[in-house]
Design an enzyme around this catalytic site. Structure first.
Site, PDB file in Angstrom:
ATOM      1  N   ASP A 144      13.972 -11.436   3.415  1.00  0.00           N
ATOM      2  CA  ASP A 144      13.829 -12.262   2.209  1.00  0.00           C
ATOM      3  C   ASP A 144      14.078 -11.461   0.931  1.00  0.00           C
ATOM      4  O   ASP A 144      13.719 -11.902  -0.151  1.00  0.00           O
ATOM      5  CB  ASP A 144      12.437 -12.889   2.173  1.00  0.00           C
ATOM      6  CG  ASP A 144      11.351 -11.838   2.318  1.00  0.00           C
ATOM      7  OD1 ASP A 144      11.669 -10.631   2.301  1.00  0.00           O
ATOM      8  OD2 ASP A 144      10.179 -12.214   2.437  1.00  0.00           O
ATOM      9  N   HIS A 198      10.296  -8.226   1.599  1.00  0.00           N
ATOM     10  CA  HIS A 198       9.500  -7.485   2.586  1.00  0.00           C
ATOM     11  C   HIS A 198      10.419  -6.604   3.417  1.00  0.00           C
ATOM     12  O   HIS A 198      11.061  -7.076   4.356  1.00  0.00           O
ATOM     13  CB  HIS A 198       8.761  -8.462   3.494  1.00  0.00           C
ATOM     14  CG  HIS A 198       7.720  -9.253   2.772  1.00  0.00           C
ATOM     15  ND1 HIS A 198       7.954 -10.525   2.280  1.00  0.00           N
ATOM     16  CD2 HIS A 198       6.447  -8.962   2.441  1.00  0.00           C
ATOM     17  CE1 HIS A 198       6.853 -10.977   1.689  1.00  0.00           C
ATOM     18  NE2 HIS A 198       5.929 -10.063   1.761  1.00  0.00           N
ATOM     19  N   SER A 221       1.413  -7.775  -0.438  1.00  0.00           N
ATOM     20  CA  SER A 221       1.764  -7.742   0.990  1.00  0.00           C
ATOM     21  C   SER A 221       2.604  -6.525   1.353  1.00  0.00           C
ATOM     22  O   SER A 221       2.555  -6.068   2.494  1.00  0.00           O
ATOM     23  CB  SER A 221       2.523  -9.015   1.377  1.00  0.00           C
ATOM     24  OG  SER A 221       3.705  -9.131   0.611  1.00  0.00           O
TER      25      SER A 221
END
Lengths: 217, 217, 217, 217, 217, 217, 217, 217
Positions: free
Chosen positions: F191, F194, F15
């Site tokens: 978090d 990211h 991601s």
């Protein structure tokens, strides 16, 4: 009333019947039978004859003509093993000739209509207690209007098939006649085809009358 | 029927009446009168008595109790200058005592209910041809259920007010009685309060009977 | 053509004019002038006469009748200081009499229509180079239809006002006549009122003809 | 006009043609023919020549280049058995060379363009009454702009194919020339490619002129 | 670098600056500084000079011209008490003259632009450590294009104001020059105005160079 | 810089790489390369080296671990025939051990990680000009944190594979070190995984430095 | 348990309390008390002590710090006339110092925190039966982490205020201690602040223990 | 407690279990275990016994009856290789008999229920450490209500199967008994079937008690 306890009635047709019914079968809780005459018929039966526990299933599909009915008759009528079947078809068969005149493949002309509808009735009668044939209609009071004239011709075909096969016959166009004498079409239906609840009540009332319904029971 | 041509009927109440009616006034095309008993009453009138051109206005508001009706009575009833008014209120007055027992400010107890409803009826009667009082109801067949008992007590208040003021009285709870003998509550109403179309048909049928409606006219 | 460089044309009316135009003023990029005859007029002018740099402003509002036009005339016409004004109003004035017959406060009868329209024209003429009056129309070929008859009467009023005030007059109903001879109403307009692009092209063509537009320039 | 009654015209191309047309076939009610030049052509034909009942089918697909047309030619043109076919392709063939220069697999260079378009024309001519070839265009008035130069080269290819096959040829780039003299590109098209309705009117006008359309008929 | 620890930089402008920044102030977590050159400037500063803890606030508003900046200068710049202010304005002042030529009230001509920008600079200089003036730009390599010519004239005004007030001057149009030699405008910006991240990187790079930023620190 | 004109760089990962890239291939206009370090790398290359016309393709997929990379390596890397490949994988391999400790089938332990990554590198090296291996990272400054310790162990594996295969090695965890000395993790990444654009800029800067990028060129 | 029949407990705080509660008051049916510890407290009370009919009202507001609590204390606490009040505030007071270090106006430093919280407690105590003070917390097991250290300092302030005012004190940070020994923070809370239901259960359990709740009653 | 470290518990059932759980397996972060008793069980276990690291998987599917459980038992239970299985099924088996009385194919009568449930238990027991059987329930305090009577009969079947197979048995209907003495059904469940969090807490409490859970550990 002609229906007995626990009997199953399948009502098939086009968008007038469909009215956003549940898929694949238009029965069950809430709006499963749609928002039109089928749900009114269902409500009248269960309000006045709750002890009969009749099963009313809406199998209408918007946009359908009689050709489409034939294509889905096995799964959508025969497989459901109904005791009774009602058919209200023909509006799109006629309408497409008038709102899409340049697209002939969307038209169903009167002879195909007659043969197909007759075929479906003959196919169905042996295994049910009765078939109801309702005329297609057009909320246009002017009988000389071309589309009204065509619709009346298709309605006459329905009557002839009903008589030839000795089924129940319900003249919906005639049921609208006394209403159209007092109410302009635009009040009943935006497009002279899809009625509001007043119109659906008129269809349902004509249907349940044919079934021997007693409002004052 | 007791209504004459062009007369105006305002039907006020809570969510049973409201059923997503049009704002600010629940009348006009399509679903303007909502999806419940008001739209059924409207449909029955215009299907069977199209020549009367009756005006039916849905002024129900979801969540309302009689206290709320009083707050909006001037704008939502009096200002509309109706010929007839129907009132179906009390379900929320009772229900909140059972589904929000710890929040007393949401409850309307029976004396306030009686006084407020009586006040509204007395305020309205002089300027209209008639008022219809319908009992609140609970689709619970067990008469010993606490909420059903309370609802019946409120229904009895409605009857007393109707008699004292000589208005039309319609016992909706009683109208559901024969249906509940054959149909379990869960079939009629998810929460035993908000009925499906079968229930709305039962309310409408009780109402139009009181108004002298003739289905077979 | 009668328009000169940089002149400003305000076109006002109801939903036939509005067609999702930009707010508060229907001009500028993309679909600012809506999706109907105003945008077609604008496109014809800028395609064929790009050197004129004409300014076309759509000020239609859906649902409007002539009473509504009067209410917003100051802000929506006068304040814009147009060189030219076109008016296409009256359809809702008539239609509500037919699709909401029980709600008289939504109707604008012919004398109020005449006086109000005449008042707006007289108010406007002194400060502009010209006013275009278009007749309201109904895509119903049957001249004996009640709503068509009423619409024709309102159209006649428009003609009388145009003649009395010596403004430009455009008979839209007449412009649809040759089309309705070959195309059934349902092809042109779902509800015989709101036309598809074919109908808007017919309105635009009638308008630009009146303005001396030359397609082959 | 060169078209006769009931003839069928298929107009194929890229996003300039597509304009949100109906799937799978861009014809029928409402916005079925999209919101661009095809719908304008359709509107012009049915407004001015309603008696011809011409059938106009929009088969444009956004993002297409000539390679994509070839892939879907059988189902999207041949199978529809048109009387006439118009083709407006090449903008994406060129544009991708300029807005995605690093992705050569998205480019269609001029020789592939020429061969493919010529192949489609030759394949189609035997079974139709006529083919219309429109040049791809770029709303950039500067003829020395690299992308404009490439576009002009592709337009020249279209002209050569039209002459070699003796089909109808329409120079859309030339049709925009007098407009671009007065209107800056940003007014016509956000990206100099996708025109507003003014631009679509210009394309439609060029097309119908080639078909012998008479606005004043 | 010219900035010191904890200093506050307000960057104001139009949609090139705005890029969906947070309201009312474009600073904080996630995309608060938008998705354009301001967020790149912020990222460069905090990646390379994390110890400075610079505060970058995006106060751009889409669609703004210099007249709009003046209207909100008090609340959006002065009240924030910045140490540094950057201004990138003028694109809409020019663009509206080209994409909405018929709507002069949306245009800001060069003298109003000059006076207003100069006024804002003079108003601001006494209370800040420095002002950065960036030229408006147009991603059109053809210097003879009318809109490019106008944009260059406005850019020249910016330079003159910068020199007259001895502020920092950044020629964004010049910064794009070497890129436009190799990349066609359509790759950088759909409409030659709103660049992709490559373009925003170019603006940010020009800005931080002017601020003495050292990539290899 | 080590890249030559028209070369193709495929950047694959999880991601952190994906950032809402276009499917199936993350390249082209607008946000096709996503909103993270890949788009920053692309922007830096095209801003500073526009003449190289480098092709950057984002093939990241959110949630991926090295096992997933192997499954899609053929279609997502090999089939694209890149000149250069960068790999940033391992965060999910580690993270799942800490945020889903009870679901072992979602964990990729260090030996599987080492073998799989090594296999992919060996498979790819023969057909490309170079491979870039980036360490997975965790924005947790406390080196004694269990997950940080595991992540560092995986990063060490990456370094060993890079050395054994003589590929480019980029220590992203180390690149964040000086930033984490001044900025608390919560500012950089909700978090700790990211990052915002500041973090993506740090990754991109580390990458382009390894490629010999010169900001001041 | 310390609560008596029909007593009212107002629980106020930030997003940990709010959890999408109903507005304006977080009580009633369904998710009115939100999806966090308040709804768990409510469920525990009504499951185990249904006869008490306790009234639990969630008045948390996401993003709040103690300064915000003071601003809305009159309407959101005092006006509700609670018997008991619980306060869980301080996380945002601290967090903003770490995730928005450059925006000091979003920070609430420890002295303002102490004075404001003390003021609210002193204001409230005279009119209620008891106040519960819960410590703010941070799901970071490393006690040397800067934000954890600050949070612990604020928690110590809560303890001091509780002791000085002789209110109930609940150490939420301590309640998480045994869980954090076995579960990594990422399992409990994406951002180490907003816990999943495990974390909310831990808060609720600590709260009801302080209230003398007996699970096995 | 009877569970040991790292053991896996699969909880299967209908909508009472499902509560919007994650697909295909209801475990992991956030609301993966749904919003009902499964998530409460999971929260209780991880709050009080974090060291056990129990794995709780929600495999409920809304609308299911025991016939549906059998159809998906292989993939949804057996393939997951659980250590423990809990089953809460039967509500829909009964409910459809009452809310869809005319649709017998949606009913599962008591003998099919008994045989199918017994079959699933016997199939599962050999490979697990234990099975928990929970009774279906109906939040109707009137034991003479027909649906409550049927539900009790099905609950008795569950008890008989539990005893015959020596599995854990949990009487959920009994667990609700003391609550229903004080709280009216409408407070707990809109439809007397789907409880709010109070009801789910009651189910969870009954379950964990059966598992030897110690709240005060």
């Amino acid at each position: 009333m002609i229906f007995n306890q626990n009997e199953k009635l399948v009502m098939i047709g086009d968008s007038i019947t469909d009215t956003e019914r549940k898929r694949p079968h238009g029965e069950g809780r809430n709006d499963s039978t749609g928002k039109g005459y089928v749900s009114v018929v269902h409500a009248l039966f269960h309000t006045v004859y709750p002890e009969l526990k009749l099963r009313v299933i809406n199998m209408g599909t918007s946009g359908n003509n009689v050709r489409n009915l034939k294509e889905r008759w096995q799964t959508d009528v025969t497989d459901l093993q109904p005791d009774w079947v009602s058919i209200l078809i023909g509006i799109n068969d006629v309408w497409r000739q008038y709102d899409q005149p340049t697209i002939p493949e969307s038209h169903v002309y009167i002879e195909e209509y007659r043969q197909t509808l007759d075929e479906l009735v003959k196919l169905t009668l042996p295994s049910v207690k009765g078939v109801f044939l309702m005329t297609p209609f057009y909320l246009e009071p002017n009988e000389h209007d071309p589309m009204r004239q065509t619709m009346d011709a298709y309605g006459k075909v329905v009557k002839e098939i009903a008589e030839a096969n000795q089924t129940y016959f319900i003249d919906i166009q005639a049921a609208f006649q006394p209403i159209l004498e007092h109410i302009y079409p635009a009040t009943l239906a935006w497009d002279r085809v899809h009625p509001n609840l007043v119109g659906h009540m008129a269809i349902a009332r004509a249907f349940v009358k044919a079934a021997g319904f007693d409002w004052n029971k």
